[in-house]
Design an enzyme around this catalytic site. Structure first.
Site, PDB file in Angstrom:
ATOM      1  N   ASP A 121       0.843  -1.191   0.000  1.00  0.00           N
ATOM      2  CA  ASP A 121       0.000   0.000   0.000  1.00  0.00           C
ATOM      3  C   ASP A 121       0.893   1.262   0.000  1.00  0.00           C
ATOM      4  O   ASP A 121       1.850   1.346  -0.773  1.00  0.00           O
ATOM      5  CB  ASP A 121      -0.959  -0.048   1.194  1.00  0.00           C
ATOM      6  CG  ASP A 121      -2.074   0.979   1.123  1.00  0.00           C
ATOM      7  OD1 ASP A 121      -3.100   0.693   0.485  1.00  0.00           O
ATOM      8  OD2 ASP A 121      -1.913   2.065   1.714  1.00  0.00           O
ATOM      9  N   TRP A 122       0.620   2.244   0.876  1.00  0.00           N
ATOM     10  CA  TRP A 122       1.410   3.477   0.922  1.00  0.00           C
ATOM     11  C   TRP A 122       2.881   3.224   1.267  1.00  0.00           C
ATOM     12  O   TRP A 122       3.731   4.095   1.036  1.00  0.00           O
ATOM     13  CB  TRP A 122       0.811   4.446   1.943  1.00  0.00           C
ATOM     14  CG  TRP A 122      -0.082   5.481   1.348  1.00  0.00           C
ATOM     15  CD1 TRP A 122      -1.444   5.516   1.368  1.00  0.00           C
ATOM     16  CD2 TRP A 122       0.314   6.658   0.623  1.00  0.00           C
ATOM     17  NE1 TRP A 122      -1.925   6.626   0.719  1.00  0.00           N
ATOM     18  CE2 TRP A 122      -0.862   7.353   0.245  1.00  0.00           C
ATOM     19  CE3 TRP A 122       1.549   7.181   0.254  1.00  0.00           C
ATOM     20  CZ2 TRP A 122      -0.840   8.543  -0.468  1.00  0.00           C
ATOM     21  CZ3 TRP A 122       1.578   8.376  -0.465  1.00  0.00           C
ATOM     22  CH2 TRP A 122       0.391   9.041  -0.816  1.00  0.00           C
ATOM     23  N   TRP A 169     -12.815   6.313  -3.338  1.00  0.00           N
ATOM     24  CA  TRP A 169     -12.152   6.294  -2.026  1.00  0.00           C
ATOM     25  C   TRP A 169     -11.623   7.686  -1.679  1.00  0.00           C
ATOM     26  O   TRP A 169     -11.804   8.183  -0.568  1.00  0.00           O
ATOM     27  CB  TRP A 169     -11.053   5.258  -2.056  1.00  0.00           C
ATOM     28  CG  TRP A 169     -10.116   5.175  -0.905  1.00  0.00           C
ATOM     29  CD1 TRP A 169      -8.757   5.300  -0.957  1.00  0.00           C
ATOM     30  CD2 TRP A 169     -10.417   4.915   0.484  1.00  0.00           C
ATOM     31  NE1 TRP A 169      -8.199   5.136   0.290  1.00  0.00           N
ATOM     32  CE2 TRP A 169      -9.199   4.907   1.191  1.00  0.00           C
ATOM     33  CE3 TRP A 169     -11.607   4.712   1.174  1.00  0.00           C
ATOM     34  CZ2 TRP A 169      -9.137   4.701   2.574  1.00  0.00           C
ATOM     35  CZ3 TRP A 169     -11.550   4.498   2.557  1.00  0.00           C
ATOM     36  CH2 TRP A 169     -10.326   4.493   3.229  1.00  0.00           C
ATOM     37  N   ASP A 255      -6.726  -8.531  -5.042  1.00  0.00           N
ATOM     38  CA  ASP A 255      -6.629  -7.103  -4.756  1.00  0.00           C
ATOM     39  C   ASP A 255      -6.646  -6.328  -6.070  1.00  0.00           C
ATOM     40  O   ASP A 255      -5.610  -5.875  -6.561  1.00  0.00           O
ATOM     41  CB  ASP A 255      -5.362  -6.776  -3.962  1.00  0.00           C
ATOM     42  CG  ASP A 255      -5.313  -5.306  -3.556  1.00  0.00           C
ATOM     43  OD1 ASP A 255      -6.391  -4.741  -3.269  1.00  0.00           O
ATOM     44  OD2 ASP A 255      -4.221  -4.715  -3.548  1.00  0.00           O
ATOM     45  N   HIS A 285      -6.295  -7.209  -0.014  1.00  0.00           N
ATOM     46  CA  HIS A 285      -5.325  -6.112  -0.047  1.00  0.00           C
ATOM     47  C   HIS A 285      -4.226  -6.261   0.999  1.00  0.00           C
ATOM     48  O   HIS A 285      -3.054  -6.027   0.708  1.00  0.00           O
ATOM     49  CB  HIS A 285      -6.070  -4.785   0.149  1.00  0.00           C
ATOM     50  CG  HIS A 285      -5.194  -3.575   0.017  1.00  0.00           C
ATOM     51  ND1 HIS A 285      -4.474  -3.289  -1.127  1.00  0.00           N
ATOM     52  CD2 HIS A 285      -4.917  -2.564   0.895  1.00  0.00           C
ATOM     53  CE1 HIS A 285      -3.809  -2.164  -0.948  1.00  0.00           C
ATOM     54  NE2 HIS A 285      -4.053  -1.706   0.258  1.00  0.00           N
TER      55      HIS A 285
END
Length: 306
Positions: A121-122, A169, A255, A285
């Protein structure tokens, strides 16, 4: 204003017996305390694990266990605004550049070297930007369900970026004043999470005032060329296109929001020209949450090559 989650919120975390360490980071509002897990021999090769939105180092607990059992040093920080790290009171206190600066300072002040970067992710944009700033400290990369958005057409980027899911989102969180953190994590998993695991994801946030980082993170995604981070990410891609050390994709099979980025990483980065790439089955995810052992196996295979 700086908020600090009371330590009692982290009592009796499931499968997470690790004591936190803290590093002080400078900030205009005052020094920020960044929390991190640091397990294993201090002189061993490093596995640096970076979480994303809206999780924290707890997500990597099974990977940490395997890394330490194999004799390596496991380092897993909580981004500012997440986990045991301090939280800034205003959404405007957060920026893409600040997250990169904080992690770069973390890596350099701890003098981490021979780093295998693991990012989800980030953790991807932040970690890969830090790698680009101090390449000599890194020896390998494993990317899992992450991205490095650049608003470029294929094959340099992903078609139709950012797409309906990410746009929705970003729009939703831009106008929100609270988010159900544990339910967000559970909602993009393919397997149900227990009540105690959900409680662990909620633990860093006693109330909505602690969630400014969680709320702001989606708005920092560069979904347009004119946004902060887009030009910077393109420069990171230029660095990665000269990266010949091991670079492995370990995305999950469920994902869709990040799946197409795996191919971009494999095609653009010379170090990705190997046979270690894998798709981890049975995970959404948060692949480290649902299939931590499988991700750890990939990480340890790459660590041995680095």
């Amino acid at each position: 204003m700086i908020l600090r989650t009371p330590e009692q919120r982290f009592a009796a975390l499931p499968d997470f017996p690790y004591s936190p360490h803290y590093l002080s980071l400078s900030h205009p509002t005052g020094d920020l305390r960044m929390a991190y897990i640091d397990e294993g021999p201090s002189d061993a090769p490093v596995v640096l694990m970076l979480h994303g939105e809206p999780s924290w180092s707890f997500a990597y607990r099974h990977v940490i266990e395997a890394v330490v059992a194999s004799g390596y040093r496991a380092v897993a920080p909580d981004h500012i605004g997440f986990g045991r790290s301090d939280k800034l009171a205003q959404r405007s206190d957060y920026s893409y550049a600040a997250f990169v600066q904080w992690l770069t300072q973390f890596v350099t002040e701890l003098d981490l070297k021979d780093i295998l970067l693991v990012c989800q992710d980030w953790g991807g944009p932040i970690g890969l930007s830090t790698l680009a700033a101090c390449q000599e400290r890194f020896s390998a990369v494993v990317v899992a369900n992450t991205l490095l958005p650049n608003c470029e057409a294929p094959p340099a980027g992903v078609a139709d970026w950012p797409g309906d899911t990410i746009t929705a989102w970003v729009d939703m969180t831009a106008n929100a004043d609270d988010l159900p953190v544990a339910e967000i994590v559970a909602g993009v998993c393919v397997n149900p999470l227990s009540a105690e695991i959900k409680a662990a994801y909620d633990a860093p946030f006693p109330d909505a005032s602690y969630k400014t980082g969680v709320l702001e993170f989606p708005s920092l995604i560069p979904i347009r060329e004119d946004m902060p981070g887009c030009a910077e990410n393109r420069r990171v891609w230029q660095v990665l296109e000269t990266w010949h050390k091991p670079f492995v994709t370990a995305f999950s099979d469920s994902d869709p929001s990040t799946a197409n980025w795996a191919e971009v990483f494999r095609k653009r980065i010379p170090g990705a020209n190997n046979s270690l790439h894998t798709t981890i089955k049975g995970a959404g995810h948060f692949v480290q949450e649902e299939q931590g052992a499988a991700l750890a196996k990939v990480v340890l295979s790459v660590r041995e090559l680095a």
